[in-house]
Design a protein around this motif. Structure first.
Motif, mmCIF file in Angstrom:
data_model
loop_
_atom_site.group_PDB
_atom_site.id
_atom_site.type_symbol
_atom_site.label_atom_id
_atom_site.label_comp_id
_atom_site.label_asym_id
_atom_site.label_seq_id
_atom_site.Cartn_x
_atom_site.Cartn_y
_atom_site.Cartn_z
ATOM 1 N N GLU A 52 0.845 -0.993 0.096
ATOM 2 C CA GLU A 52 0.007 0.007 -0.002
ATOM 3 C C GLU A 52 0.861 1.241 -0.108
ATOM 4 N N THR A 53 1.894 1.154 0.496
ATOM 5 C CA THR A 53 3.134 2.332 0.446
ATOM 6 C C THR A 53 3.795 2.175 -0.678
ATOM 7 N N PRO A 54 3.814 3.330 -1.572
ATOM 8 C CA PRO A 54 4.579 3.259 -2.827
ATOM 9 C C PRO A 54 6.220 3.645 -2.598
ATOM 10 N N PHE A 55 6.952 3.394 -3.273
ATOM 11 C CA PHE A 55 8.351 4.525 -3.382
ATOM 12 C C PHE A 55 8.115 5.767 -3.759
ATOM 13 N N VAL A 56 9.042 6.679 -3.024
ATOM 14 C CA VAL A 56 8.874 8.123 -3.413
ATOM 15 C C VAL A 56 10.439 8.376 -4.219
ATOM 16 N N PHE A 57 10.082 9.368 -5.144
ATOM 17 C CA PHE A 57 11.386 9.317 -6.126
ATOM 18 C C PHE A 57 11.637 10.806 -6.248
#
Length: 300
Positions: A19-24
């Motif tokens: 549910e928690t995506p990577f940040v870029f």
């Protein structure tokens, strides 16, 4: 990519990873990636010369690791705080890997990386994304944790779920410390959902919170751009695709229980929501994967 241990000593759960995506954030042609349970990583693009002569095979059909040294996946490396930096000889203390938790939001401010975690933003040394000084950070006076950050016109916009802040770094600093600037709260009612809900487009910056989509040109003024679909955020709107499928004969009015039949009404589901800008079309896309819906802003 295996999850690293969190501060409690336990790896992040499968539900959290899903549910928690990577940040870029892109730092000098290097793609920085962060996840609360997956850690901080960097993708370094590579150019492989004379690739027609470089052939390498895996040992068997069940070999899952890349076959070194020609696989581009070998250019993804885990980033840990160096514990040192260009000013270490001057007595400056730097954060160690144990002092630094994976950030929940990232941005590039000049030649510095900005990492947000909780209510704190840490700044790296100029040109050294893994060198963060002890104390080169700012803390926002908020009850809410930071949800997203982004640079615009040399300043750093900071969001919580309900607030917007603007940080002005110092115009000059002999030792390169940019934590001595000033911070202003721009709004106490407009926030941002997540780092994926911020995008820059030409001279504008767009972002989205639970109540709408907003725009700024960097002059402290915030303009809503989603007023004509406001009920989507505050209540609900009817789904025109439901009538389309019924009228076209591909669905019947009694088939509403069918999972493939669109809902009659739609409203915001912020899970996985994100903004994307297409410069060729000059269009802004607000996508809501849980609702399988997309709104497009074009031509004003």
């Amino acid at each position: 990519m295996k999850p690293t241990k969190t501060s409690t000593g336990k790896a992040g759960s499968g539900a959290e990873r899903q549910e928690t995506p990577f940040v870029f954030a892109e730092f000098q042609d290097v793609l920085m990636m962060s996840h609360p349970s997956g850690g901080l990583w960097a993708y370094i693009p590579g150019t492989f010369q004379d690739y027609t002569q470089r052939k390498s095979a895996t040992t068997d059909a069940f070999w899952h690791e890349p076959a070194p040294p020609y696989s581009e996946s070998s250019m993804v490396v885990q980033v840990e705080m160096a514990g040192t930096g260009p000013f270490a000889d001057d007595g400056i203390v730097y954060l160690l890997p144990s002092d630094f938790q994976p950030p929940s939001a990232m941005a590039v401010l000049g030649s510095h990386m900005a990492y947000a975690r909780g209510r704190t933003i840490y700044f790296s040394d100029q040109g050294y994304p893994a060198s963060v000084r002890d104390g080169m950070s700012i803390v926002i006076s908020s009850e809410h944790p930071i949800t997203a950050i982004e640079e615009q016109l040399g300043n750093l916009t900071i969001w919580t779920e309900k607030e917007t802040w603007l940080y002005y770094p110092p115009s000059s600093s002999p030792d390169g410390n940019i934590a001595g600037g000033s911070i202003t709260r721009v709004s106490d009612s407009i926030g941002c959902l997540a780092p994926s809900c911020v995008v820059k487009a030409k001279q504008n910056m767009f972002w989205m919170d639970a109540n709408g989509v907003y725009r700024t040109t960097g002059n402290l003024s915030i303009s809503p751009v989603s007023d004509n679909i406001a009920p989507f955020f505050t209540d609900f709107v009817t789904n025109p695709m439901t009538s389309y499928f019924v009228d076209s004969g591909t669905s019947s009015p009694v088939a509403t229980a069918d999972a493939n039949t669109p809902d009659t009404t739609i409203k915001i589901d912020p899970r996985g929501a994100h903004l994307t800008y297409n410069p060729k079309l000059n269009a802004l896309f607000a996508t809501f994967p849980k609702e399988r819906e997309m709104w497009v802003l074009t031509g004003g």
